[in-house]
Every structure is written in C-alpha cells, then in structure tokens.
Design an enzyme around this catalytic site. Structure first.
Site, mmCIF file in Angstrom:
data_model
loop_
_atom_site.group_PDB
_atom_site.id
_atom_site.type_symbol
_atom_site.label_atom_id
_atom_site.label_comp_id
_atom_site.label_asym_id
_atom_site.label_seq_id
_atom_site.Cartn_x
_atom_site.Cartn_y
_atom_site.Cartn_z
ATOM 1 N N CYS A 210 -0.906 -10.496 -9.229
ATOM 2 C CA CYS A 210 -1.415 -11.522 -10.133
ATOM 3 C C CYS A 210 -2.815 -11.946 -9.698
ATOM 4 O O CYS A 210 -3.323 -11.501 -8.684
ATOM 5 C CB CYS A 210 -0.484 -12.724 -10.135
ATOM 6 S SG CYS A 210 -0.412 -13.565 -8.549
ATOM 7 N N ALA B 34 -3.109 -13.186 -6.236
ATOM 8 C CA ALA B 34 -3.121 -12.107 -5.244
ATOM 9 C C ALA B 34 -4.521 -11.526 -5.111
ATOM 10 O O ALA B 34 -4.980 -11.208 -4.021
ATOM 11 C CB ALA B 34 -2.131 -11.022 -5.641
ATOM 12 N N ARG C 243 -1.792 -8.046 4.867
ATOM 13 C CA ARG C 243 -2.758 -7.039 4.469
ATOM 14 C C ARG C 243 -3.499 -6.423 5.660
ATOM 15 O O ARG C 243 -4.288 -5.522 5.511
ATOM 16 C CB ARG C 243 -3.751 -7.647 3.483
ATOM 17 C CG ARG C 243 -4.427 -6.617 2.660
ATOM 18 C CD ARG C 243 -4.803 -7.178 1.316
ATOM 19 N NE ARG C 243 -5.859 -6.358 0.748
ATOM 20 C CZ ARG C 243 -7.143 -6.667 0.836
ATOM 21 N NH1 ARG C 243 -7.521 -7.769 1.440
ATOM 22 N NH2 ARG C 243 -8.036 -5.863 0.313
ATOM 23 N N HIS D 193 -9.959 -11.007 -8.713
ATOM 24 C CA HIS D 193 -11.188 -10.602 -8.025
ATOM 25 C C HIS D 193 -12.396 -11.215 -8.720
ATOM 26 O O HIS D 193 -13.302 -11.734 -8.089
ATOM 27 C CB HIS D 193 -11.354 -9.077 -8.040
ATOM 28 C CG HIS D 193 -10.189 -8.328 -7.489
ATOM 29 N ND1 HIS D 193 -9.772 -7.132 -8.025
ATOM 30 C CD2 HIS D 193 -9.365 -8.588 -6.466
ATOM 31 C CE1 HIS D 193 -8.737 -6.692 -7.344
ATOM 32 N NE2 HIS D 193 -8.460 -7.571 -6.393
#
Lengths: 495, 73
Positions: free
Chosen positions: A62, A65, A96, A195
C-alpha cells in the site's frame, strides 16, 4: 532462445486465463504480454498501474508501505512515526534490511517502531493531541534525532486529522523538520503512489532547507538516489564511484541522513538507481536546481562497465580515466567469478517477479552468468518501466504485470524455470513445488548484490540455491518406487 | 487543466504528468521557435494536449499548465 515459442506462450496465457470469469479474464489479459524487442512502446501490449482485481491474490503493498517502508524508513537519523493503529508499524519494522552505521536508539532509528497506537477513543475524538504528545515524548527520549516524519495510516485520512498543523507547530517548537506525510494506505493502487507522496513530501519540507547557505562544492559531487542499502548495496556502489574520483555527497535513502538530503541540491549530477521510487525528486531537482539525472545499473559486470562509462561521460577526463581504472581493476575479479560459476549455472532459466525495477536490472547479471530470464514481471511498475523492460528481455519471453498467485504458479508449472526470483510471499509456495527460489527483495538475508563486490555474492548465492542437493530429494520415501528403494537401502540388505 | 513537465532527452521533447505519472515522448509540437512555443502537442501514446503558446522557456525541464484535447488515459 526462450523457454517456449511465441505460439506456445500465447497458448499458455490463454489456458491460464481460462479459469477466470469473462470480465476478469478480459481484464487480466491486458496485463500479460509476450515480449517483442522490436516494440518501441509497451502501451498497446500491456496495461500497468491499475487497481488489482478483487478476489485474486496480489503481492502488492500500500501507499504507506511505499512511503514509510521504502523512502522514509531507511533515513537513519529521522524518526518515522507510524501514525495510526499499531499493526502497520510493527509488521513493517526492520524487515527490509536497510543497513546503516550508527547506534540504534541513540542516533539511528531505522530498526525501531514508533507508533501512536490508535485506540477507539483516538478514532472518535481524533488523534492530533496524542500525536503532539508523542512528538514531545520522542524529543525527550531520543534527543539526537535530526527530524521527525509522520507517516499516516488509513484511519488518519478517514477521520480527517490535521497532522499538518501538528507538524508545523512541533517543528517551530523543536526547531527541526517535522514532516507530515499523507501516505494513507488506501491511496492509489499500490506502493507506487506511496513513493510519489514521499518524494513530494521531501520536496515540500526538506529539499529547500539549505537554499542559499554556504556549501563547499567540488566539481565531482554526485548523489546516489534510489539505493536503499539492502544488505549493504549502497556501500558496494559507493566505493566504485569514489574510486573513480567522484565525491558522493548523499545516499538516498539507505544509510542516508537528513543532512545529506538537505545538501543534495548542491551536487552536479544525481545518480538514479531505483527509477520507480525516486524519479519524482530527480525531476524536481532537475527543474529547480538544474541538476541532471542519470539512470544507472550496478548489477553484473556488463552493466557496471556500461554505467560507469555513462556516469563518467558527464565529467572531465580525470573521471573518465578514473572509470577506466576502476573497470581495469575489477575486471580480473569479475572474470574469476564468472569463470567459477558460469559452468555451474550456464543455460539455466530464471523467472522474476519483483517490485518496480529489479526485474529489468538483474537481467544483465543473470546473462553474465550464462543464465536466461524467461519471464519477468513487476508488482507496481508503470508503462515507462515496461518500455525499458522490453529492450532488456529476450524475444518471446513472458511479461506479466501485477501477476496473481494463481497465474504465477501456472506459469511456473508450464515454463519450468530452474530458478525463481521473487519475494517472501511467493518463496514457500515455490519451495513446496520443488523449485529453487531466491528472494530478490531482501536478497534472502544475503547481500550486497550491487557493484563488483556484490556480483561475487550474487553469483555465489545463485549457485548455492540452484545446485543445492536438496532439490533432488523432493520426493518423499513413500512415493518412491518400492522395488528400487528397498534394494538401495543398506539397512534392509544387511537384515 | 493539469500541470505537465516538459524535458529534453536524446530523442527530443518528453512529456511527464506528475499527477497521473504518465511519461511519454512528444511526437510533435505545433510551435517550436524561441518566440512562439507550445500549442498543440502530440504524444507517443496517441494523446494530445494544448499548451498556451508562449516564448520558449529559458531552461528545460519546464513545468506548464496544459489542457487535454484528446487523452488516451
């Protein structure tokens, strides 16, 4: 030579789509294509960046994220608050592997989870007061933080909290950047919009902070954009750039700091690794500060050489010589890696399904090892990414956008790749099917894979996975042909 | 009306619309002289946009308001 011919691939797509209802079939057909290198634009062949179908398994994330996990999370001296219920922050915490230098909890905070832990009363009465209190608490407990970002989770957008007002007030009180990021998970169709939102918040709240201030420049300043230092990737890239004589001012955002980001407008050239997640800020800096940007690829010797020369072409002869020097220095090492692993990997077929960049970037590295990518797909790429992919991939290979769990399994069953590169959600499905698998998001707890040092690790990992003896032992004893197994068993013979 | 960004790459002008993340090449631009620049632009994907004709920007990339005449998207 692709795994299947064009006609066979076409038939495979039709066969796989057969199970869907008419409407879903029509929709999914647009997301699958057979590569044709002649094509200039992917537009007519593949649709991307569209909402996933309800009822199918998708691997997408999403907007939260994309913003907290990808762009903001790895900045080590900024505390990113997951503003909302606790789950989003906790389940995305430290997964990550963005490595950094620093002491966690003192001056670096990537591996920690800061959250406002929304309860019912916060939904009913609003969470702004709690957020203000939380920011003060953070400042008291972790005074060495350089800034705070507020990453909103879905409920914050739904109840309409004014996090911008809280951020502005807090920034004035603390005298450091407090950035509200409107990255509620329900925005957009995938993490890609996250992003974009994160880039926009950096643009609005960070990038112009040091405009007009003094900065000791050199003609060789560059910034690494879109390298998140997964398993140390950015470090392996950085050494190459520094050896050729460039000065790396900033790393965005793996092992990066807020000060580095604020200094980025002073550089001569922005080097963009992950195009999908950081092209936005590169475009902004190009327009506002006149800094050109350049996409590069540090996977595998062929692409590294190409990229180093391309980067050097933006600078004077000393850097061009530097690039040749670096290439000459590392070529014997890379050749040794290839000599060792190519015989073991030659001719193996790979299928990829990763995020927004790697399916095309790692193709070169696999080809250097004599392997062939027969299928590739992205979770959240846009059309311009597919335009770039068409040129990297072989003819008649399969390209899939936002592939569903079912489709991916069927493609693997039909194409029988020797290796699959994808994420943790796919890993165990394919392990159980007996197909060698590497995670290409987190490098399967290995890394780095970028740069020359990374290529050695990459080649070794691929060999360890592919040629692992366990893949010959997938059949349980009770399914083996009895006569054969009884005779072979030394214990039975002895009896 | 939407903001678009026009930049120059090795193939000529390229088009980028931040709001919808559409990137494409510009196949043709109606006016492309220093004094008069803009007008109708045609994209590689078949779309067409209109920029109010103006003096050419001193530097690219350049953000400008554009009107959609015929968009694919």
């Amino acid at each position: 030579m692709a795994a299947l011919t064009r006609e066979e691939t076409e038939a495979l797509i039709q066969e796989v789509l057969e199970v869907y209802p008419e409407k879903a079939k029509k929709d999914r057909a647009k997301h699958l294509m057979i590569n044709d290198k002649e094509l200039e634009s992917s537009k007519k062949c593949i649709t991307s960046n569209r909402k996933s179908l309800p009822g199918v398994m998708t691997m997408r994330g999403c907007a939260y994220a994309g913003s907290k996990g990808v762009v903001w999370g790895p900045i080590k001296d900024v505390i990113s608050i997951s503003h909302g219920p606790i789950g989003c922050g906790q389940y995305s915490r430290a997964g990550r592997r963005n490595y950094y230098v620093g002491t966690t909890g003192i001056d670096s905070f990537c591996e920690m989870n800061f959250t406002s832990d929304f309860q019912e009363k916060d939904i009913v009465f609003g969470g702004d007061k709690k957020l203000a209190k939380l920011i003060n608490e953070i400042e008291g407990l972790f005074p060495l933080n350089k800034g705070i970002s507020i990453q909103s989770e879905c409920p914050v957008g739904l109840i309409g909290d004014d996090i911008e007002a809280v951020a502005k007030k807090a920034a004035k009180e603390l005298n450091k950047p407090v950035v509200p990021v409107r990255c509620e998970g329900f925005r957009g169709v995938s993490q890609s919009l996250g992003h974009h939102i994160a880039n926009d918040s950096v643009r609005d709240w960070i990038i112009s902070n040091r405009d007009g201030q003094a900065f000791e420049k050199t003609p060789y300043d560059v910034a690494i954009l879109g390298d998140y230092n997964v398993g140390g990737d950015a470090w392996a890239s950085r050494v190459l750039l520094e050896e050729m004589g460039l000065r790396v001012v900033a790393q965005w955002s793996g092992d990066g700091t807020l000060a580095e980001m604020e200094n980025t407008p002073f550089v001569k050239l922005n080097l963009l690794h992950c195009y999908r997640s950081m092209n936005y800020i590169s475009r902004h800096m190009e327009e506002k500060y006149g800094i050109p940007w350049l996409e590069y690829n540090f996977f595998g010797p062929t692409k590294i050489k190409e990229s180093l020369r391309k980067i050097a072409s933006y600078f004077d002869d000393s850097i061009k010589e530097g690039a040749e020097r670096v290439i000459a220095k590392y070529t014997p090492m890379m050749e040794a890696v290839i000599a060792k692993y190519k015989p073991r990997l030659q001719g193996k077929k790979v299928m990829l399904y990763v995020g927004g960049l790697r399916p095309r970037h790692v193709v070169g590295a696999y080809e250097d090892l004599g392997m062939e990518v027969v299928g590739a797909g992205y979770e959240f790429a846009h059309n311009d990414d597919y335009d770039r992919t068409i040129k990297e991939m072989g003819d008649a290979t399969l390209i899939y956008d936002d592939v569903t769990g079912y489709e991916f399994e069927e493609f693997v069953k039909a194409m029988k790749p020797d290796l699959i590169g994808s994420g943790i959600k796919e890993k165990y499905v394919f392990h159980k099917m007996g197909v060698p698998f590497r995670q290409l998001h987190s490098w399967d707890y290995s890394g780095p894979y970028h740069g020359c040092d990374g290529f050695a690790v990459f080649a070794k990992d691929m060999d360890l996975t592919l040629n692992n003896p366990c893949w010959n032992m997938m059949q349980p004893p009770w399914q083996e042909k009895p006569a054969k197994s009884l005779l072979k068993d030394p214990l039975l013979k002895a009896a | 009306m939407a903001n678009i960004m026009i930049r120059k790459n090795e193939k000529g002008y390229s088009f980028y619309m931040p709001k919808r993340d559409i990137e494409d090449s510009i196949v043709s631009m109606e006016f492309d002289t220093p004094e008069k620049w803009g007008g109708e632009i045609k994209l590689g994907n078949g779309g067409a946009y209109y920029i109010e004709p103006q003096t050419a920007p001193a530097r690219l990339p350049y953000s400008v308001r554009a009107r959609r005449i015929d968009g694919v998207e």
